[in-house]
Design a protein around this motif. Structure first.
Motif, short mmCIF file in Angstrom:
data_model
loop_
_atom_site.label_atom_id
_atom_site.label_comp_id
_atom_site.label_asym_id
_atom_site.label_seq_id
_atom_site.Cartn_x
_atom_site.Cartn_y
_atom_site.Cartn_z
N PRO A 141 0.81 -1.23 0.00
CA PRO A 141 0.00 0.00 0.00
C PRO A 141 0.84 1.27 0.00
CG PRO A 141 -0.91 -1.58 1.55
CD PRO A 141 0.40 -2.15 1.08
N ALA A 142 2.07 1.19 0.48
CA ALA A 142 2.93 2.37 0.51
C ALA A 142 3.64 2.62 -0.82
CB ALA A 142 3.96 2.25 1.62
N CYS A 143 3.43 1.74 -1.80
CA CYS A 143 4.09 1.93 -3.09
C CYS A 143 3.70 3.27 -3.69
CB CYS A 143 3.71 0.81 -4.06
SG CYS A 143 4.43 0.99 -5.71
N GLY A 144 4.70 4.09 -3.99
CA GLY A 144 4.43 5.43 -4.48
C GLY A 144 4.56 5.59 -5.98
N LEU A 145 4.60 4.50 -6.72
CA LEU A 145 4.69 4.58 -8.17
C LEU A 145 3.50 5.36 -8.71
CD1 LEU A 145 6.06 3.62 -10.86
CD2 LEU A 145 4.51 1.66 -10.76
N ALA A 146 3.75 6.29 -9.63
CA ALA A 146 2.67 7.06 -10.24
C ALA A 146 1.71 6.13 -10.98
CB ALA A 146 3.25 8.08 -11.21
N HIS A 147 0.43 6.35 -10.78
CA HIS A 147 -0.56 5.56 -11.50
C HIS A 147 -0.43 5.84 -13.00
CE1 HIS A 147 -3.35 5.15 -7.75
NE2 HIS A 147 -2.16 4.63 -7.57
N GLY A 148 -0.62 4.80 -13.78
CA GLY A 148 -0.52 4.99 -15.21
C GLY A 148 -0.32 3.68 -15.95
N ILE A 149 -0.05 3.81 -17.24
CA ILE A 149 0.15 2.68 -18.13
C ILE A 149 1.64 2.58 -18.46
CG2 ILE A 149 -0.61 1.56 -20.27
CD1 ILE A 149 -2.84 2.22 -18.23
N TYR A 150 2.18 1.35 -18.38
CA TYR A 150 3.61 1.14 -18.52
C TYR A 150 3.91 0.01 -19.51
CZ TYR A 150 4.08 3.91 -14.24
OH TYR A 150 4.03 4.90 -13.30
N ALA A 151 5.01 0.16 -20.24
CA ALA A 151 5.57 -0.94 -21.02
C ALA A 151 6.48 -1.73 -20.08
CB ALA A 151 6.37 -0.41 -22.21
N VAL A 152 6.24 -3.04 -20.00
CA VAL A 152 6.93 -3.86 -19.01
C VAL A 152 7.49 -5.13 -19.66
CG1 VAL A 152 5.44 -3.03 -17.15
CG2 VAL A 152 4.82 -5.14 -18.37
N ARG A 153 8.43 -5.73 -18.94
CA ARG A 153 8.86 -7.09 -19.25
C ARG A 153 8.63 -7.93 -18.01
NH1 ARG A 153 13.23 -4.75 -22.90
NH2 ARG A 153 12.49 -5.41 -24.95
N THR B 287 9.28 -5.80 -14.72
CA THR B 287 10.25 -4.72 -14.90
C THR B 287 9.61 -3.60 -15.72
OG1 THR B 287 12.04 -6.34 -14.93
CG2 THR B 287 12.55 -4.17 -15.76
N PHE B 288 9.75 -2.36 -15.23
CA PHE B 288 9.09 -1.21 -15.84
C PHE B 288 10.08 -0.48 -16.75
CE2 PHE B 288 6.66 -2.38 -12.25
CZ PHE B 288 5.37 -1.95 -12.45
N HIS B 289 9.76 -0.43 -18.05
CA HIS B 289 10.70 0.14 -19.02
C HIS B 289 10.29 1.50 -19.55
CE1 HIS B 289 13.43 -3.37 -19.62
NE2 HIS B 289 12.41 -3.98 -19.05
N ALA B 290 9.02 1.80 -19.62
CA ALA B 290 8.58 3.11 -20.12
C ALA B 290 7.19 3.40 -19.56
CB ALA B 290 8.55 3.13 -21.64
N ARG B 291 6.96 4.67 -19.24
CA ARG B 291 5.61 5.09 -18.85
C ARG B 291 4.94 5.67 -20.08
NH1 ARG B 291 2.79 9.64 -16.08
NH2 ARG B 291 1.24 8.70 -14.68
N LEU B 292 3.81 5.09 -20.44
CA LEU B 292 3.15 5.46 -21.69
C LEU B 292 2.17 6.61 -21.52
CD1 LEU B 292 2.47 1.84 -23.02
CD2 LEU B 292 4.43 3.33 -23.51
N ARG B 293 1.43 6.61 -20.42
CA ARG B 293 0.46 7.67 -20.18
C ARG B 293 -0.04 7.56 -18.75
NH1 ARG B 293 -4.74 5.72 -19.99
NH2 ARG B 293 -5.14 3.72 -21.03
N GLU B 294 -0.79 8.57 -18.32
CA GLU B 294 -1.42 8.53 -17.02
C GLU B 294 -2.70 7.69 -17.08
OE1 GLU B 294 -3.97 12.70 -17.49
OE2 GLU B 294 -2.23 12.59 -16.15
N GLU B 295 -3.16 7.23 -15.94
CA GLU B 295 -4.43 6.53 -15.88
C GLU B 295 -5.57 7.55 -15.96
OE1 GLU B 295 -6.21 2.96 -13.16
OE2 GLU B 295 -5.62 4.79 -12.10
N ARG B 296 -6.62 7.19 -16.68
CA ARG B 296 -7.75 8.12 -16.76
C ARG B 296 -9.06 7.35 -16.96
NH1 ARG B 296 -5.08 9.03 -21.85
NH2 ARG B 296 -6.38 8.52 -23.66
N LYS B 297 -10.16 8.05 -16.73
CA LYS B 297 -11.48 7.46 -16.86
C LYS B 297 -12.01 7.65 -18.27
CE LYS B 297 -16.08 7.54 -14.74
NZ LYS B 297 -16.91 8.09 -13.63
N PHE B 298 -12.63 6.59 -18.81
CA PHE B 298 -13.18 6.65 -20.17
C PHE B 298 -14.71 6.67 -20.12
CE2 PHE B 298 -8.93 5.10 -20.66
CZ PHE B 298 -8.49 5.72 -21.80
N ALA B 299 -15.27 7.22 -21.17
CA ALA B 299 -16.73 7.40 -21.21
C ALA B 299 -17.46 6.07 -21.26
CB ALA B 299 -17.12 8.26 -22.41
N ASP B 300 -16.88 5.08 -21.92
CA ASP B 300 -17.52 3.77 -22.01
C ASP B 300 -16.46 2.72 -22.29
OD1 ASP B 300 -16.99 3.83 -24.85
OD2 ASP B 300 -18.81 5.04 -25.09
#
Length: 331
Positions: A226-238, A284-297
């Motif tokens: 719960p203390a993980c401070g990683l920014a919420h978002g979408i990541y390219a991972v291995r 493993t986190f290699h790139a942050r692609l975008r922030e997390e966001r809410k979609f209309a549908d």
């Protein structure tokens, strides 16, 4: 960074608490520190210990502490651990240590004086041949032991001490706190640069609501601290699992389109089929692609997931680091 091959690394041993120390680790050269992150600065300390160990024909051992001292001194203050113990051990192995000694950090250990720490632990118990510490390392009650104190004690007790100065990389001071701040602000690439390797987590796959399957994106779900401070978002991972490595895309966040629940790491592995429930993954986190966001549908979400998958494949195709760090072979 050269891809890691765990088959080329000798067995990595972990000695915890008051466990007996194997005879061949007595007289080692120890790198001492908390080592949260095992970043470039920490690895400079380990490298200094390894250089002296080679000269003396001794093993190089990381002497570290669990839980993190802040958990003892300020238990109600959340701490974003860059490397919880299993991750730290994996990173210490990758950094070239032959073994790790994990001392239990509690009020009893915190209360012993710096002199007793040297006499009873470093000399009487481990009979160290040498030590390496960072310039800002302190130990003993009231932080009474400084690097200079340790060097003077070593001169009297017959072991050499290497003190490693501050490290800057790409114009930034390398520190665990700086890396936490970068990860928390979404600057993954900068954080990885200070670490010297792609940041990673280790966790077991839990059962989720299986919503991803209905969207065409079945995910392996991992509950991080719960203390993980990683920014919420979408990541390219291995992802390393079962001795194999897969590229993938991951979401870390609260799923605002659906439930805005507790933070969860959801990983979609490319070109994989099978059941991962209960499996242990290194992500493993290699790139942050975008922030997390809410979609209309849901349709808008799936369209974006398709784009995220393509973006992750592209990012990973151009990423030559290719490394997740190994799970410890023991401990």
């Amino acid at each position: 960074m050269t891809p890691f091959n765990p088959l080329l690394v000798p067995s990595f041993r972990v000695v915890r608490g008051a466990e007996p120390v194997p005879a061949d680790l007595i007289g080692a050269v120890v790198a001492i520190g908390n080592f949260d992150g095992v970043h470039r600065g920490h690895r400079a300390v380990i490298a200094a210990a390894a250089e002296r160990a080679r000269a003396l024909g001794r093993p190089v051992v990381a002497l570290t502490f669990e839980p993190h001292p802040r958990a003892v001194f300020a238990p109600h203050v959340p701490l974003f651990r860059l490397t919880p113990e299993p991750v730290k051990l994996a990173a210490l192995q990758r950094a070239g240590c032959d073994a790790a000694i994990v001392l239990t950090f509690d009020t009893a250990l915190a209360a012993i004086t710096a002199t007793r720490f040297v006499d009873e632990i470093l000399v009487a118990r481990f009979r160290i041949a040498g030590a390496a510490v960072g310039f800002d390392f302190h130990f003993g009650s009231a932080r009474g032991g400084s690097p200079a104190f340790l060097a003077n004690a070593g001169a009297r007790r017959g072991f050499a001490v290497d003190i490693v100065g501050p490290l800057h990389h790409a114009g930034r001071a390398v520190s665990s706190s700086a890396i936490r701040e970068l990860l928390g602000s979404g600057r993954l690439e900068d954080a990885n640069d200070l670490l010297g390797y792609p940041w990673f987590v280790i966790g077991s796959v839990i059962r989720g609501d299986q919503r991803g399957r209905t969207l065409g994106y079945p995910t392996a779900n991992i509950r991080l601290d719960p203390a993980c401070g990683l920014a919420h978002g979408i990541y390219a991972v291995r992802v390393d699992v079962g001795g194999r490595r897969y590229d993938g895309v991951a979401n870390f966040g609260r799923r605002p389109t659906f439930d805005n629940g507790a933070p969860l790491l959801e990983v979609f592995l490319f070109d994989f089929s099978g059941d991962l429930y209960g499996a242990e993954l290194a992500v493993t986190f290699h790139a942050r692609l975008r922030e997390e966001r809410k979609f209309a549908d849901v349709d808008a979400l799936v369209q974006q997931m398709n784009a995220d998958t393509a973006a992750a494949r592209l990012a990973l195709a151009g990423d030559s680091t290719g490394t997740s760090l190994p799970l410890p072979t023991q401990g």
